[in-house]
Each structure stands twice: as structure tokens, then as C-alpha cells.
Design a protein around this motif. Structure first.
Motif, PDB file in Angstrom:
ATOM      1  N   SER A 230      -7.882  -1.359  -1.426  1.00 38.70           N
ATOM      2  CA  SER A 230      -9.145  -0.690  -1.440  1.00 38.70           C
ATOM      3  C   SER A 230     -10.205  -1.084  -0.258  1.00 38.70           C
ATOM      4  O   SER A 230     -10.873  -0.455   0.423  1.00 38.70           O
ATOM      5  N   LEU A 231      -9.842  -2.574  -0.345  1.00 36.24           N
ATOM      6  CA  LEU A 231     -10.889  -3.130   0.999  1.00 36.24           C
ATOM      7  C   LEU A 231     -10.420  -2.728   2.178  1.00 36.24           C
ATOM      8  O   LEU A 231     -11.354  -2.312   3.040  1.00 36.24           O
ATOM      9  N   ALA A 232      -8.961  -2.468   2.333  1.00 37.21           N
ATOM     10  CA  ALA A 232      -8.648  -1.984   3.748  1.00 37.21           C
ATOM     11  C   ALA A 232      -9.141  -0.608   3.719  1.00 37.21           C
ATOM     12  O   ALA A 232      -9.483  -0.104   5.098  1.00 37.21           O
ATOM     13  N   GLU A 233      -8.913   0.040   2.777  1.00 37.94           N
ATOM     14  CA  GLU A 233      -9.485   1.716   2.869  1.00 37.94           C
ATOM     15  C   GLU A 233     -10.693   1.637   3.271  1.00 37.94           C
ATOM     16  O   GLU A 233     -11.370   2.577   4.034  1.00 37.94           O
ATOM     17  N   ILE A 234     -11.713   0.971   2.550  1.00 37.79           N
ATOM     18  CA  ILE A 234     -13.286   0.809   2.954  1.00 37.79           C
ATOM     19  C   ILE A 234     -13.297   0.698   4.308  1.00 37.79           C
ATOM     20  O   ILE A 234     -14.281   1.343   4.893  1.00 37.79           O
ATOM     21  N   VAL A 235     -12.649  -0.208   4.967  1.00 41.74           N
ATOM     22  CA  VAL A 235     -12.704  -0.653   6.447  1.00 41.74           C
ATOM     23  C   VAL A 235     -11.998   0.365   7.243  1.00 41.74           C
ATOM     24  O   VAL A 235     -12.365   0.471   8.457  1.00 41.74           O
ATOM     25  N   ASP A 236     -11.136   1.149   6.637  1.00 39.25           N
ATOM     26  CA  ASP A 236     -10.246   1.821   7.312  1.00 39.25           C
ATOM     27  C   ASP A 236      -9.266   1.181   8.328  1.00 39.25           C
ATOM     28  O   ASP A 236      -9.588   1.633   9.655  1.00 39.25           O
ATOM     29  N   THR A 237      -8.561   0.172   7.819  1.00 42.54           N
ATOM     30  CA  THR A 237      -7.785  -0.149   8.662  1.00 42.54           C
ATOM     31  C   THR A 237      -6.518  -0.761   8.044  1.00 42.54           C
ATOM     32  O   THR A 237      -6.230  -0.760   6.943  1.00 42.54           O
ATOM     33  N   PRO A 238      -5.261  -0.708   8.888  1.00 41.11           N
ATOM     34  CA  PRO A 238      -4.130  -1.069   8.265  1.00 41.11           C
ATOM     35  C   PRO A 238      -4.061  -2.544   7.413  1.00 41.11           C
ATOM     36  O   PRO A 238      -4.835  -3.289   7.822  1.00 41.11           O
ATOM     37  N   VAL A 239      -3.238  -2.823   6.264  1.00 37.48           N
ATOM     38  CA  VAL A 239      -3.271  -4.000   5.675  1.00 37.48           C
ATOM     39  C   VAL A 239      -1.617  -4.332   5.272  1.00 37.48           C
ATOM     40  O   VAL A 239      -0.922  -3.310   5.155  1.00 37.48           O
ATOM     41  N   PHE A 240      -1.222  -5.477   5.352  1.00 38.75           N
ATOM     42  CA  PHE A 240       0.125  -5.750   5.022  1.00 38.75           C
ATOM     43  C   PHE A 240       0.019  -6.834   3.617  1.00 38.75           C
ATOM     44  O   PHE A 240      -0.348  -7.741   3.982  1.00 38.75           O
ATOM     45  N   ILE A 241       0.646  -6.335   2.587  1.00 37.63           N
ATOM     46  CA  ILE A 241       0.599  -7.111   1.287  1.00 37.63           C
ATOM     47  C   ILE A 241       1.892  -7.970   1.423  1.00 37.63           C
ATOM     48  O   ILE A 241       3.179  -7.543   1.615  1.00 37.63           O
ATOM     49  N   VAL A 242       1.874  -9.338   1.493  1.00 43.24           N
ATOM     50  CA  VAL A 242       2.904 -10.243   1.530  1.00 43.24           C
ATOM     51  C   VAL A 242       3.568 -10.530   0.294  1.00 43.24           C
ATOM     52  O   VAL A 242       3.013 -10.291  -0.826  1.00 43.24           O
ATOM     53  N   HIS A 243       4.808 -11.215   0.308  1.00 42.48           N
ATOM     54  CA  HIS A 243       5.677 -11.507  -0.846  1.00 42.48           C
ATOM     55  C   HIS A 243       5.029 -10.463  -2.193  1.00 42.48           C
ATOM     56  O   HIS A 243       4.885 -11.282  -3.156  1.00 42.48           O
ATOM     57  N   VAL A 244       5.524  -9.236  -2.190  1.00 43.05           N
ATOM     58  CA  VAL A 244       5.206  -8.566  -3.445  1.00 43.05           C
ATOM     59  C   VAL A 244       6.333  -9.144  -4.239  1.00 43.05           C
ATOM     60  O   VAL A 244       7.642  -8.816  -4.256  1.00 43.05           O
ATOM     61  N   SER A 245       6.023  -9.266  -5.527  1.00 39.83           N
ATOM     62  CA  SER A 245       7.056  -9.904  -6.563  1.00 39.83           C
ATOM     63  C   SER A 245       7.360  -8.834  -7.676  1.00 39.83           C
ATOM     64  O   SER A 245       8.343  -8.805  -8.555  1.00 39.83           O
ATOM     65  N   SER A 246       6.437  -7.921  -8.073  1.00 39.63           N
ATOM     66  CA  SER A 246       6.460  -7.233  -9.296  1.00 39.63           C
ATOM     67  C   SER A 246       6.490  -5.684  -9.012  1.00 39.63           C
ATOM     68  O   SER A 246       5.885  -5.238  -7.873  1.00 39.63           O
ATOM     69  N   ALA A 247       7.361  -4.930  -9.816  1.00 43.52           N
ATOM     70  CA  ALA A 247       7.072  -3.599  -9.576  1.00 43.52           C
ATOM     71  C   ALA A 247       5.978  -2.891  -9.751  1.00 43.52           C
ATOM     72  O   ALA A 247       5.634  -2.038  -9.071  1.00 43.52           O
ATOM     73  N   GLN A 248       5.065  -3.455 -10.725  1.00 40.26           N
ATOM     74  CA  GLN A 248       3.743  -2.906 -10.709  1.00 40.26           C
ATOM     75  C   GLN A 248       2.952  -2.924  -9.533  1.00 40.26           C
ATOM     76  O   GLN A 248       2.264  -2.113  -9.170  1.00 40.26           O
ATOM     77  N   ALA A 249       2.865  -4.285  -8.849  1.00 40.97           N
ATOM     78  CA  ALA A 249       2.329  -4.211  -7.455  1.00 40.97           C
ATOM     79  C   ALA A 249       3.093  -3.218  -6.407  1.00 40.97           C
ATOM     80  O   ALA A 249       2.303  -2.681  -5.531  1.00 40.97           O
ATOM     81  N   MET A 250       4.288  -3.219  -6.491  1.00 34.03           N
ATOM     82  CA  MET A 250       5.106  -2.280  -5.621  1.00 34.03           C
ATOM     83  C   MET A 250       4.538  -0.709  -5.919  1.00 34.03           C
ATOM     84  O   MET A 250       4.157   0.013  -4.992  1.00 34.03           O
ATOM     85  N   GLU A 251       4.269  -0.518  -7.251  1.00 32.21           N
ATOM     86  CA  GLU A 251       3.828   0.847  -7.417  1.00 32.21           C
ATOM     87  C   GLU A 251       2.500   1.007  -7.034  1.00 32.21           C
ATOM     88  O   GLU A 251       2.283   2.164  -6.496  1.00 32.21           O
TER      89      GLU A 251
END
Ligand code: DUC
Ligand code: ZN
Ligand code: ZN
Length: 477
Positions: A230-251
Motif C-alpha cells: 500500500s505504501l508503494a502504491e501511494i507513492v506509485d513506485t515499484p517495491v520488492f518484498i524480500v524473504h516471503v515465507s508464508s502463503a498468506q503473504a504470497m497471496e
């Protein structure tokens, strides 16, 4: 004079898009020719690659080398041992973090890491910055300057005492990145929730390693992942989420991508091959598996594999964060007691990243060969501004090449690995597929169990703008 310094002959060349039988001619450290059949007499040296896969060297885009501790224990790898371990596992470029300790200037942090790497690295390297103190000077001058100097990505944390930024700070950092073509990586876990949960667990006397998985539960990661998006969307810039561990975050990431947001992500072997059950091992054994975010329940990995296959994840990174358990600076001494939040978090994995992913991904039919190459090399080069110099096999690219024996069977023992930790979480894993030779800019650095090349031969890589930033800019015009 020969046309080539080296020919890699009769192998099966694999890139992120193609698989074909062919020869590679190398001159001055670069790929100079790709052909069906290069005459051996045209080169000074010929490497027989028959029966082998010929892959672009892996790019390790998330690893911690010679950083200050996360919680007390001393990181077990410097640029010498970390780069050797990487090369032996088929990785030819790594991008550790240059960590801004609070109160330090960002420029000073980067200079410090240059000093740490100088004369030590066997393979080429670059740095992501870690921004922990986004003051006016950092955001107004240092960060823009460093982004323009080729340090084109940096990480921010949503938790950890010395690093945690609040939402306003993250918005300011994202806005600075947007103005100067920087690519922001986020460690997404909700700090308040972790603290509150940890306090409840402590009060109940539940300080064993298994409590770590509760204090850092999937909802803690899911909420922060959504907030980072959401923060990246507000600024309108790409973001990279590191070390995603859970299916819930992946969703959350898949949800954002489906809405057309430029959200990118990686997962790591520890979330595919370990589980929260490992924390329940007897005594300090359980502490060997502690890392943040933690491995999840045993059903979680199958869902992450789907995300690797369908493109929700662009990268598989090790998040190599090696500690010794025993001895001075080890986790046991530094923690003082077996308490889930006193043990420094992190697991080693730089050397086994490709072997694990090949054996369990390619050889078990979960990933095809081209996707394996994209996830381990090509997409890291693109996202972190190194493509096409790195991450592919093409004329003009650096001759960073791995000869891979797809059938070699290896039972993992820590004694065979080259990192500075004193254990591997993958002890006794039976793997099929192994790197038998690694070339870095046309020079052999690993062959049949022996390390070659001098420490310090690795070069620093100034990086270009991320493909994520370029494609976002192209879509906005
Ligand atoms: N996670 C770890 O487990 N260790 C170091 C940093 C991180 O984010
Ligand atoms: Zn992190
Ligand atoms: Zn990390």
C-alpha cells in the motif's frame, strides 16, 4: 594466436528462455561466440561439457556477509569465505548488504563494505544498501548520490530495534527512490505485533525456540506485506518484498500483481525445505533453524512452489545469514540462554541454494530448467541492474558459467561446505544434481571439489537501473 581463450564444448546450454546443444567461445572474460560446433583448435583451452548442463552462474541477491550482528552473535562469513561458498555452489555474483548502523552516514557504510570486500572476494559483487536512519541528509543528499553512483537498490525494515522504520519514514524513502530511480526492498513483519506477542509468550514462560514461530506468525507477515504494498502504491513506485515465507503473504503479492501494481518478491529455500516443526527439536538443536520470518507449517511449501512456478515470485534467494552455534561469538554464547528472542536469527544457505532448487525443483518436476535459470540468475540480473552483463549466456555477456551434472547424487554434510557456520540446516538431505565447474569471467574458480583463483579477483559491480523501475516508467508515459 587462438581465436578464444576457452571453448566450453558439447554441453546443453540453458538460459531463461532457451535450451540447446552448443559450444561457447570465451575471450577476455566474455562470451565471444555461441555456435553449434566450434573447432577445438581455435582455443587455448577446451572444457568438455558433454553430459552437462551449461548454465549462467547463479546470482545471489540476498545474503549477509561481514555485517554487524542481528542480535549479538558474530556473522561467520567474510567476503573471502562467503564468496568461496557461493562459487562452490554455482553462484558467480553476490549482492550482500552494506548496512547503515544508526548514526552512521550511508556513504560511510558503503565505504566500509568496500574495505571489507577489497582483496577478499573470489567472485564479482555489489551492495544493496540498508537504510536505517532516513534523516534529511540521507534522503536529500546521500541516497540520491549513491543511487546515481550505481548502488541502485536498498532495503528497509518494518521491524528490528536498530533498523525499524515507521510508515511515514518508509513513504519518504519510497518517494526518494522514485525521484532517483532506486529500487526499494522491504523486510515485511509488523514490529508492534511481534513485540506484543513476544511479551505474552514470555509472561507465560514460553521462551523455547518454537515460540519464535508464534511471535512472528503468518498474520504478522501478511499485514506488513499488505502495508508495504500500500505504501508503494501511494507513492506509485515499484517495491520488492524480500524473504516471503508464508502463503498468506504470497497471496497479498499475487493480489497486488493482479491489480497491475509493480510488486516483486522472492522466497528462500528455508521456507520450502524447513518448517516450524524444526524449532521443536531438542534444546539448542531447535535454535539452528531460527530466522526471521520463520519457516511455517509443513503444508506451506507446496503453495510457495506454486508461486515460484506461476511467476508470483521472481527470485529464489538464500538470505544467507551464517552463525556458528559454538565458540566465541557463536549463538549459544551470545544468547546466554535458550530464549527465542535472544538467539540471533538467520540460517546459512548460499552454497546449497542452487543444488536444493535443482534437486527438488527441476529433478522433481516442479520447475522447468528455464524457470530455474530465471529464478536463480536472470531475473536477479534484471531486477538489480546487472543485465545483460550478468545472468545469461549471450555474446557480450561476462563468461560466468556453471557446468551442472544433473544426475550427480550428493548427501549433504556440513563438512563438505565452505561457509563459516558450524552446521547446515540441510544436513543429510539427499540431493540429485550438482555444480561440477564454475567459471567467473572465463576463469575456473571451482572444479570437481577444488577451489581455484585468488581471493580478491572478484570485482565490484556498479549497477544500472532496475528493470522494475524501467518498465514502470515506460507504462506511465
Ligand atoms: N532475517 C534473518 O533471519 N537474519 C538477518 C536478517 C533478516 O531479515
Ligand atoms: Zn530481512
Ligand atoms: Zn536478510
Amino acid at each position: 594466436m587462438a581465436d578464444f581463450d576457452l571453448i566450453v564444448k558439447d554441453g546443453t546450454v540453458v538460459t531463461a528462455s532457451d535450451t540447446y546443444a552448443g559450444d561457447i567461445g570465451v575471450r577476455d572474460g566474455r562470451i565471444a561466440a555461441l555456435a553449434d560446433d566450434l573447432v577445438p583448435a581455435r582455443a587455448e583451452t577446451v572444457i568438455d561439457a558433454s553430459g552437462k548442463l551449461v548454465l549462467p552462474g547463479g546470482i545471489e541477491a540476498h545474503c549477509h556477509i561481514d555485517e554487524p550482528s542481528f542480535g549479538g552473535a558474530v556473522l561467520a562469513d567474510d567476503f573471502a569465505s562467503g564468496s568461496v561458498a557461493a562459487a562452490c555452489g554455482g553462484t558467480t555474483t553476490f549482492i550482500p548488504f552494506a548496512n547503515q548502523v544508526p548514526g552512521q552516514s550511508l556513504r560511510q557504510a558503503v565505504d566500509d563494505y568496500h574495505a571489507k570486500a577489497r582483496g577478499k572476494s573470489l567472485i564479482d559483487y555489489s551492495f544493496h544498501m540498508i537504510v536505517s536512519d532516513p534523516n534529511e541528509q540521507v534522503l536529500g543528499q546521500e541516497l540520491p548520490g549513491l543511487l546515481h553512483d550505481g548502488y541502485t537498490s536498498f532495503k528497509v525494515f518494518m521491524t528490528y530495534d536498530d533498523f525499524c522504520l515507521d510508515d511515514g519514514e518508509i513513504l519518504s524513502v519510497l518517494a526518494t527512490a522514485k525521484r532517483h530511480d532506486g529500487f526499494v526492498m522491504v523486510h515485511a513483519e509488523n514490529d508492534h505485533c511481534i513485540r506484543w506477542l513476544a511479551e505474552q509468550l514470555e509472561r507465560a514462560g514460553r521462551t523455547e525456540p518454537a515460540s519464535f514461530a508464534i511471535a512472528h506468525g503468518p498474520a504478522v507477515e501478511r499485514e506488513a506485506t499488505h502495508r508495504a504494498i500500500s505504501l508503494a502504491e501511494i507513492v506509485d513506485t515499484p517495491v520488492f518484498i524480500v524473504h516471503v515465507s508464508s502463503a498468506q503473504a504470497m497471496e497479498q503479492i499475487a493480489w497486488a500483481q493482479a491489480r497491475g501494481l509493480p510488486v516483486y518478491a522472492e522466497t528462500c529455500p528455508q521456507y520450502l525445505f524447513l518448517s516450524a516443526d524444526d524449532f521443536k527439536r531438542e534444546g539448542w538443536e531447535g535454535a539452528k533453524y531460527l530466522c526471521a520470518p520463520p519457516p511455517r507449517d509443513p503444508e506451506n511449501p507446496e503453495q510457495l512452489w506454486r508461486g515460484l512456478k506461476n511467476g508470483t515470485f521472481q527470485l529464489i534467494s538464500s538470505d544467507h545469514c551464517p552463525y556458528r552455534m559454538d565458540g566465541p561469538g557463536g549463538r549459544i554464547e551470545s544468547a546466554g540462554e535458550l530464549h527465542f528472542h535472544k538467539v540471533s536469527p538467520g540460517v546459512p544457505g548460499i552454497e546449497l541454494r542452487l543444488p536444493l532448487m535443482f534437486s527438488e525443483g527441476v529433478n522433481k518436476g516442479r520447475l522447468d530448467l528455464n524457470r530455474f535459470v530465471a529464478l536463480t540468475a536472470t531475473d536477479a540480473a534484471k531486477l538489480y541492474g546487472l543485465y545483460p552483463q550478468k545472468g545469461t549466456i549471450a555474446v557480450g555477456s561476462d563468461a560466468d558459467i556453471v557446468l551442472w551434472d544433473p544426475d550427480r547424487r550428493v548427501t549433504v554434510r556440513h563438512a563438505m561446505l565452505h561457509d563459516g557456520a558450524d552446521y547446515t540446516p540441510y544436513e543429510d538431505f539427499d540431493l540429485k544434481g550438482w555444480p561440477v565447474l564454475t567459471l567467473s569471467r572465463g576463469e575456473i574458480v571451482w572444479r570437481d571439489g577444488t577451489v581455484h583463483g585468488e581471493p580478491g579477483r572478484g570485482r565490484f559491480l556498479k549497477r544500472g537501473v532496475s528493470s522494475a523501475i524501467r518498465s514502470n516508467a515506460a507504462q506511465s508515459t
